[in-house]
Motif scaffolding. Sequence first.
Motif, PDB file in Angstrom:
ATOM      1  N   UNK A 201       0.834  -1.192   0.000  1.00 14.39           N
ATOM      2  CA  UNK A 201       0.000   0.000   0.000  1.00 14.39           C
ATOM      3  C   UNK A 201       0.865   1.237   0.000  1.00 14.39           C
ATOM      4  N   UNK A 202       0.500   2.230  -0.868  1.00 18.35           N
ATOM      5  CA  UNK A 202       1.286   3.458  -0.995  1.00 18.35           C
ATOM      6  C   UNK A 202       0.314   4.627  -1.093  1.00 18.35           C
ATOM      7  N   UNK A 203       0.355   5.529  -0.089  1.00 16.40           N
ATOM      8  CA  UNK A 203      -0.599   6.640  -0.055  1.00 16.40           C
ATOM      9  C   UNK A 203       0.154   7.961   0.041  1.00 16.40           C
ATOM     10  N   UNK A 204      -0.403   8.971  -0.620  1.00  9.70           N
ATOM     11  CA  UNK A 204       0.184  10.308  -0.561  1.00  9.70           C
ATOM     12  C   UNK A 204      -0.870  11.296  -0.090  1.00  9.70           C
ATOM     13  N   UNK A 205      -0.462  12.501   0.223  1.00 10.89           N
ATOM     14  CA  UNK A 205      -1.393  13.520   0.673  1.00 10.89           C
ATOM     15  C   UNK A 205      -1.106  13.954   2.096  1.00 10.89           C
ATOM     16  N   UNK A 206      -2.005  14.753   2.644  1.00 13.50           N
ATOM     17  CA  UNK A 206      -1.813  15.340   3.964  1.00 13.50           C
ATOM     18  C   UNK A 206      -2.959  14.931   4.882  1.00 13.50           C
ATOM     19  N   UNK A 207      -2.596  14.296   6.012  1.00 10.28           N
ATOM     20  CA  UNK A 207      -3.581  13.884   7.013  1.00 10.28           C
ATOM     21  C   UNK A 207      -4.739  13.091   6.396  1.00 10.28           C
ATOM     22  N   UNK A 208      -4.385  12.045   5.677  1.00 10.55           N
ATOM     23  CA  UNK A 208      -5.385  11.230   5.001  1.00 10.55           C
ATOM     24  C   UNK A 208      -5.988  10.147   5.895  1.00 10.55           C
ATOM     25  N   UNK A 209      -5.303   9.790   6.971  1.00  7.10           N
ATOM     26  CA  UNK A 209      -5.811   8.735   7.844  1.00  7.10           C
ATOM     27  C   UNK A 209      -6.967   9.284   8.672  1.00  7.10           C
ATOM     28  N   UNK A 210      -8.088   8.560   8.669  1.00  3.06           N
ATOM     29  CA  UNK A 210      -9.281   8.998   9.392  1.00  3.06           C
ATOM     30  C   UNK A 210      -9.354   8.355  10.774  1.00  3.06           C
ATOM     31  N   UNK A 211     -10.008   9.027  11.693  1.00  2.07           N
ATOM     32  CA  UNK A 211     -10.243   8.435  13.016  1.00  2.07           C
ATOM     33  C   UNK A 211     -11.052   7.143  12.874  1.00  2.07           C
ATOM     34  N   UNK A 212     -10.787   6.209  13.790  1.00  2.00           N
ATOM     35  CA  UNK A 212     -11.509   4.922  13.847  1.00  2.00           C
ATOM     36  C   UNK A 212     -11.287   4.076  12.596  1.00  2.00           C
ATOM     37  N   UNK A 213     -10.177   4.292  11.908  1.00  2.00           N
ATOM     38  CA  UNK A 213      -9.907   3.564  10.677  1.00  2.00           C
ATOM     39  C   UNK A 213      -8.968   2.391  10.931  1.00  2.00           C
ATOM     40  N   UNK A 214      -9.159   1.301  10.166  1.00  2.95           N
ATOM     41  CA  UNK A 214      -8.258   0.151  10.199  1.00  2.95           C
ATOM     42  C   UNK A 214      -7.646  -0.020   8.828  1.00  2.95           C
ATOM     43  N   UNK A 215      -6.318  -0.124   8.792  1.00  5.51           N
ATOM     44  CA  UNK A 215      -5.587  -0.290   7.538  1.00  5.51           C
ATOM     45  C   UNK A 215      -4.734  -1.548   7.650  1.00  5.51           C
ATOM     46  N   UNK A 216      -4.904  -2.460   6.687  1.00  4.92           N
ATOM     47  CA  UNK A 216      -4.194  -3.747   6.734  1.00  4.92           C
ATOM     48  C   UNK A 216      -3.604  -4.030   5.361  1.00  4.92           C
ATOM     49  N   UNK A 217      -2.295  -4.311   5.335  1.00  9.44           N
ATOM     50  CA  UNK A 217      -1.653  -4.698   4.076  1.00  9.44           C
ATOM     51  C   UNK A 217      -0.871  -5.989   4.284  1.00  9.44           C
ATOM     52  N   UNK A 218      -0.878  -6.822   3.257  1.00 11.12           N
ATOM     53  CA  UNK A 218      -0.085  -8.056   3.302  1.00 11.12           C
ATOM     54  C   UNK A 218       1.334  -7.820   2.792  1.00 11.12           C
ATOM     55  N   UNK A 219       1.618  -6.595   2.378  1.00 11.16           N
ATOM     56  CA  UNK A 219       2.964  -6.220   1.958  1.00 11.16           C
ATOM     57  C   UNK A 219       3.430  -5.007   2.741  1.00 11.16           C
ATOM     58  N   UNK A 220       4.141  -4.114   2.090  1.00 14.34           N
ATOM     59  CA  UNK A 220       4.619  -2.899   2.751  1.00 14.34           C
ATOM     60  C   UNK A 220       3.507  -1.858   2.793  1.00 14.34           C
ATOM     61  N   UNK A 221       3.677  -0.869   3.674  1.00 19.98           N
ATOM     62  CA  UNK A 221       2.729   0.238   3.770  1.00 19.98           C
ATOM     63  C   UNK A 221       3.531   1.526   3.875  1.00 19.98           C
ATOM     64  N   UNK A 222       3.269   2.479   2.934  1.00 19.35           N
ATOM     65  CA  UNK A 222       4.056   3.711   2.878  1.00 19.35           C
ATOM     66  C   UNK A 222       3.141   4.922   2.770  1.00 19.35           C
ATOM     67  N   UNK A 223       3.388   5.917   3.627  1.00 13.52           N
ATOM     68  CA  UNK A 223       2.810   7.249   3.482  1.00 13.52           C
ATOM     69  C   UNK A 223       3.944   8.137   2.981  1.00 13.52           C
ATOM     70  N   UNK A 224       3.842   8.593   1.707  1.00 14.65           N
ATOM     71  CA  UNK A 224       5.035   8.981   0.956  1.00 14.65           C
ATOM     72  C   UNK A 224       5.650  10.327   1.297  1.00 14.65           C
ATOM     73  N   UNK A 225       5.041  11.094   2.189  1.00  8.13           N
ATOM     74  CA  UNK A 225       5.744  12.297   2.625  1.00  8.13           C
ATOM     75  C   UNK A 225       5.227  13.581   2.068  1.00  8.13           C
ATOM     76  N   UNK A 226       4.143  13.556   1.282  1.00  7.70           N
ATOM     77  CA  UNK A 226       3.579  14.803   0.781  1.00  7.70           C
ATOM     78  C   UNK A 226       2.791  15.553   1.854  1.00  7.70           C
ATOM     79  N   UNK A 227       2.609  14.917   3.005  1.00 12.96           N
ATOM     80  CA  UNK A 227       1.890  15.581   4.085  1.00 12.96           C
ATOM     81  C   UNK A 227       2.083  14.831   5.386  1.00 12.96           C
ATOM     82  N   UNK A 228       1.542  15.389   6.460  1.00 12.80           N
ATOM     83  CA  UNK A 228       1.643  14.776   7.786  1.00 12.80           C
ATOM     84  C   UNK A 228       0.459  13.824   8.032  1.00 12.80           C
ATOM     85  N   UNK A 229       0.609  12.998   9.077  1.00 10.84           N
ATOM     86  CA  UNK A 229      -0.481  12.141   9.546  1.00 10.84           C
ATOM     87  C   UNK A 229      -0.663  12.422  11.035  1.00 10.84           C
ATOM     88  N   UNK A 230      -1.126  13.629  11.339  1.00 10.19           N
ATOM     89  CA  UNK A 230      -1.263  14.089  12.719  1.00 10.19           C
ATOM     90  C   UNK A 230      -2.697  13.944  13.222  1.00 10.19           C
TER      91      UNK A 230
END
Length: 404
Positions: A201-230
């Motif tokens: 999984x590869x995601x870009x953007x700023x603060x894309x992770x939502x509250x109460x969210x579950x993210x599961x990958x069977x491989x790598x997981x990358x938030x590519x740096x175009x924004x924060x995850x605060x």
Amino acid sequence: MKNLMKNERGYALVTVLLIITVFMVVFLSFMGQAFSSVKQNQVVEKKSRSVAAAEAGISYYQVEVQKTFESKQQLVSDYIKDRPALIQDFKKEAAKKMAEVLQGTPITTPTNAPYRMSNYVVTADPVQSSSKVIISFNVVGSDNGKESTLITKMTIDFASIINLATLDTNNNYALPTFETVKLTSGCTTLACNEVYINGNGDFSGNNNINDNQTIFTTGTLTFDGNGNENNITNVKIHSDGAFTNNKNMNSAANVIIETKGDAKFMQNVKISGTSKILVNKTLDVDQNLELANNSFVYVGGTDAPTTDINYKIATIDNNLNIFSSSKMCVKGNLSAKMIDVASSSNPPSKLYVLGKVWEDGTLKTNYTVDIDTFTRECGSLIPPEFKIKWGDNVNTIINSVEYN
């Protein structure tokens, strides 16, 4: 004179005949009583033999019930073990389950046996304070067409059985397994609450992770740096491969981030509110790492080279701050520019390192622990497995036998 003698002879004959008749009547009377007594004795003997056959049947069926009871003990123990809610009142629950099992298990009778069982009923004692199994059945004994029925009642009292887990004083601990987060399906974008990616999984953007969210990958997981995850709350993240966050992750509350690979945070990480970061291999934080409010970080160091005694599995380029009852465990070497562990909290914050600790290049010894301490402080207590100790004094007991 001659006539007188004839008369006397006549009287004598009558007397003799009368005597003979009386003796015959008496004789026949005695004979009748004798035959009647013999017949009565035969009836009593048949009755006695049928009762004896029924009594033999009771002894046989008691042994068979006992054997069946002993053969089902493990089944009952496993039934309760698999249902933790029943363990608190396990004696009563064991009696209920054993009654059900015994009722459903036929008791066989030997071929050509002079007895048989009928009306076999097994129930748990309905009295709330009791842990007894109550068994009742009839045994019919027969002999030459004559039958006798004995009504039998038995009990099995579970008052003396013991939960072996309560006797186990050995404390065993399990270190994290990196399988806290479970998910088998979901969408492949961050637009839904359950994100499941079979692969990387590869995601870009700023603060894309939502509250109460579950993210599961069977491989790598990358938030590519175009924004924060605060400022994320109640988020669960799992990756079978490496996890990478190329910007800040500040003010993360009650989150779980676990990876079976490496974890890399390119800027600051601040977690609080019982958050967890569980890393199977290595952890690399390019700026600051802060733990607060009962948070926990674990670094496993799997696949670390054993020949390089200075290999670091946890590297914090700037400050490592562990506050307000938080804990960090490193199963290998740790390096940080500055280490601040607030021991004033209750319970105090802790840092446990199963290896060397470098603070700004200087070797420290106050955070290094042995394997037993590390396992106890960084692992979860494994409760002893529930298992019933039945004991030799839990036997089937015949309470009463009624002769019909």
